[in-house]
Design a protein around this motif. Sequence first.
Motif, PDB file in Angstrom:
ATOM      1  N   GLU A  42       0.829  -1.212   0.000  1.00 62.88           N
ATOM      2  CA  GLU A  42       0.000   0.000   0.000  1.00 62.88           C
ATOM      3  C   GLU A  42       0.863   1.262   0.000  1.00 62.88           C
ATOM      4  N   SER A  43       1.890   1.297   0.855  1.00 60.40           N
ATOM      5  CA  SER A  43       2.731   2.494   0.926  1.00 60.40           C
ATOM      6  C   SER A  43       3.479   2.709  -0.382  1.00 60.40           C
ATOM      7  N   ARG A  44       3.943   1.646  -0.978  1.00 65.37           N
ATOM      8  CA  ARG A  44       4.664   1.761  -2.248  1.00 65.37           C
ATOM      9  C   ARG A  44       3.737   2.261  -3.354  1.00 65.37           C
ATOM     10  N   THR A  45       2.530   1.732  -3.398  1.00 62.08           N
ATOM     11  CA  THR A  45       1.566   2.156  -4.411  1.00 62.08           C
ATOM     12  C   THR A  45       1.240   3.632  -4.266  1.00 62.08           C
ATOM     13  N   ARG A  46       1.038   4.070  -3.031  1.00 57.70           N
ATOM     14  CA  ARG A  46       0.730   5.487  -2.792  1.00 57.70           C
ATOM     15  C   ARG A  46       1.892   6.397  -3.212  1.00 57.70           C
ATOM     16  N   LEU A  47       3.111   5.960  -2.926  1.00 58.74           N
ATOM     17  CA  LEU A  47       4.282   6.758  -3.304  1.00 58.74           C
ATOM     18  C   LEU A  47       4.410   6.862  -4.818  1.00 58.74           C
ATOM     19  N   LEU A  48       4.263   5.753  -5.515  1.00 54.28           N
ATOM     20  CA  LEU A  48       4.375   5.762  -6.971  1.00 54.28           C
ATOM     21  C   LEU A  48       3.281   6.620  -7.600  1.00 54.28           C
ATOM     22  N   THR A  49       2.097   6.564  -7.031  1.00 57.38           N
ATOM     23  CA  THR A  49       0.998   7.403  -7.522  1.00 57.38           C
ATOM     24  C   THR A  49       1.318   8.881  -7.320  1.00 57.38           C
ATOM     25  N   ALA A  50       1.877   9.213  -6.161  1.00 58.11           N
ATOM     26  CA  ALA A  50       2.237  10.594  -5.863  1.00 58.11           C
ATOM     27  C   ALA A  50       3.307  11.110  -6.812  1.00 58.11           C
ATOM     28  N   LEU A  51       4.351  10.329  -7.013  1.00 58.54           N
ATOM     29  CA  LEU A  51       5.430  10.755  -7.909  1.00 58.54           C
ATOM     30  C   LEU A  51       4.928  10.918  -9.339  1.00 58.54           C
ATOM     31  N   GLY A  52       4.070  10.000  -9.764  1.00 57.06           N
ATOM     32  CA  GLY A  52       3.531  10.105 -11.110  1.00 57.06           C
ATOM     33  C   GLY A  52       2.691  11.348 -11.307  1.00 57.06           C
ATOM     34  N   GLY A  53       1.949  11.746 -10.270  1.00 62.10           N
ATOM     35  CA  GLY A  53       1.124  12.941 -10.372  1.00 62.10           C
ATOM     36  C   GLY A  53       1.917  14.235 -10.308  1.00 62.10           C
ATOM     37  N   LEU A  54       3.029  14.223  -9.594  1.00 58.02           N
ATOM     38  CA  LEU A  54       3.841  15.433  -9.436  1.00 58.02           C
ATOM     39  C   LEU A  54       4.853  15.628 -10.560  1.00 58.02           C
ATOM     40  N   TRP A  55       5.247  14.544 -11.190  1.00 58.20           N
ATOM     41  CA  TRP A  55       6.350  14.617 -12.145  1.00 58.20           C
ATOM     42  C   TRP A  55       6.134  15.577 -13.315  1.00 58.20           C
ATOM     43  N   PRO A  56       4.907  15.764 -13.813  1.00 53.09           N
ATOM     44  CA  PRO A  56       4.717  16.739 -14.899  1.00 53.09           C
ATOM     45  C   PRO A  56       5.159  18.157 -14.554  1.00 53.09           C
ATOM     46  N   LEU A  57       5.344  18.459 -13.268  1.00 55.19           N
ATOM     47  CA  LEU A  57       5.784  19.793 -12.844  1.00 55.19           C
ATOM     48  C   LEU A  57       7.296  19.887 -12.658  1.00 55.19           C
ATOM     49  N   TRP A  58       8.007  18.769 -12.834  1.00 53.13           N
ATOM     50  CA  TRP A  58       9.460  18.740 -12.670  1.00 53.13           C
ATOM     51  C   TRP A  58      10.159  19.624 -13.694  1.00 53.13           C
ATOM     52  N   ALA A  59       9.786  19.512 -14.952  1.00 57.58           N
ATOM     53  CA  ALA A  59      10.484  20.240 -16.017  1.00 57.58           C
ATOM     54  C   ALA A  59      10.403  21.751 -15.836  1.00 57.58           C
ATOM     55  N   GLU A  60       9.284  22.236 -15.314  1.00 54.35           N
ATOM     56  CA  GLU A  60       9.101  23.676 -15.136  1.00 54.35           C
ATOM     57  C   GLU A  60      10.146  24.282 -14.206  1.00 54.35           C
ATOM     58  N   LEU A  61      10.639  23.490 -13.271  1.00 55.49           N
ATOM     59  CA  LEU A  61      11.615  23.985 -12.309  1.00 55.49           C
ATOM     60  C   LEU A  61      12.909  24.436 -12.974  1.00 55.49           C
ATOM     61  N   PHE A  62      13.184  23.915 -14.157  1.00 53.03           N
ATOM     62  CA  PHE A  62      14.485  24.162 -14.799  1.00 53.03           C
ATOM     63  C   PHE A  62      14.367  25.000 -16.068  1.00 53.03           C
ATOM     64  N   GLU A  63      13.203  25.565 -16.291  1.00 54.56           N
ATOM     65  CA  GLU A  63      13.026  26.442 -17.440  1.00 54.56           C
ATOM     66  C   GLU A  63      13.588  27.823 -17.122  1.00 54.56           C
ATOM     67  N   THR A  64      14.313  28.388 -18.053  1.00 51.66           N
ATOM     68  CA  THR A  64      14.967  29.674 -17.839  1.00 51.66           C
ATOM     69  C   THR A  64      14.028  30.814 -18.200  1.00 51.66           C
TER      70      THR A  64
END
Length: 334
Positions: free
Chosen positions: A232-254
Amino acid sequence: MTNPNTASAGKPTDNAPKVHVEHDEAGTTVDHDEHDNAYSGLLVNDAHWAFGTDFEDPLAGVDTTVPDGVDPSALAQYCLMLGDDALVFSQRIAEWCSRAPDLEEDIALANISLDLLGQARLLLARAAAADPALVPALAEGSPVPDEDRLAYFREDFDFRNVRLAEVPNGDFAEAVAKILIFSTWRLALFERLVTSRDTVLAAIAAKGVKEMSYHRDFAARWVLTLARGTEESRTRLLTALGGLWPLWAELFETHEVDAAVAAAGIGVDPATVEDEAGVILDQVFAASGIDRPAAGALAGVRGKKGRDGLHTEALSRMLAEMQVVARAHPEGQW
């Protein structure tokens, strides 16, 4: 100070420290012990600070002169961006207060929120000192300091935080995943900002590096624990990372402000720390036995994103709650 446990009951000792208050609401004289009673200050019939007016200027005694050859507006906008990141993310983490899985994590999250709030205060104060035109105007004589005006009296489209900071809270797995991503990115920036030509920004970064090293390690340990815990904890973590990851690239845009301050030697182009931050996350993922998420980047609106003042609806709702008391009492004192 005399130990209250050894003093005669009901008989104040002569050497106990006192605060003398001339009149209470009934007009009588009140003495109370400033050390032993945590609530004694509530007895004082006096105007109390509403907007930090009893606090010393966060940049008091600091030379806030803008370095030669630096555009004050660009410096101010850059500090505003970094300050908004910290302010908004601090507010989100503060919403976990009393809701964490146990008391230790509750306190840890509260401390992370306070660290970021402290960074926000310094950065917004620096922005105001560099370019006073950024500060919202209030009624003459208002007690609200500049950093609080920037926090409480701007609209959502005036905020320049990255959208990751404003994502509404999910479960605890999402909280630690978000802190890991945010702190890994911000720590990489601040480690380079310590050499900024702006001595104020460099000092803020030096303090922030110590704080965010803890934030990143706290989150990394929990990511490892959840990934290698129950199904359960692993599934929740993977779901969280998958939902947040689309915002990763924005952090490095100049952004154009990033480019200007980097060229002037006072800021950091976030694109230059993407590989460094990515390596850290990959190390955490490898130790946790999980893969880096594959989700694509979240698009902006007509190419505009958080740094341009284009945000998700979540920020508007969060600011409405965060700012309501300040806006209702713009000259508040109590």
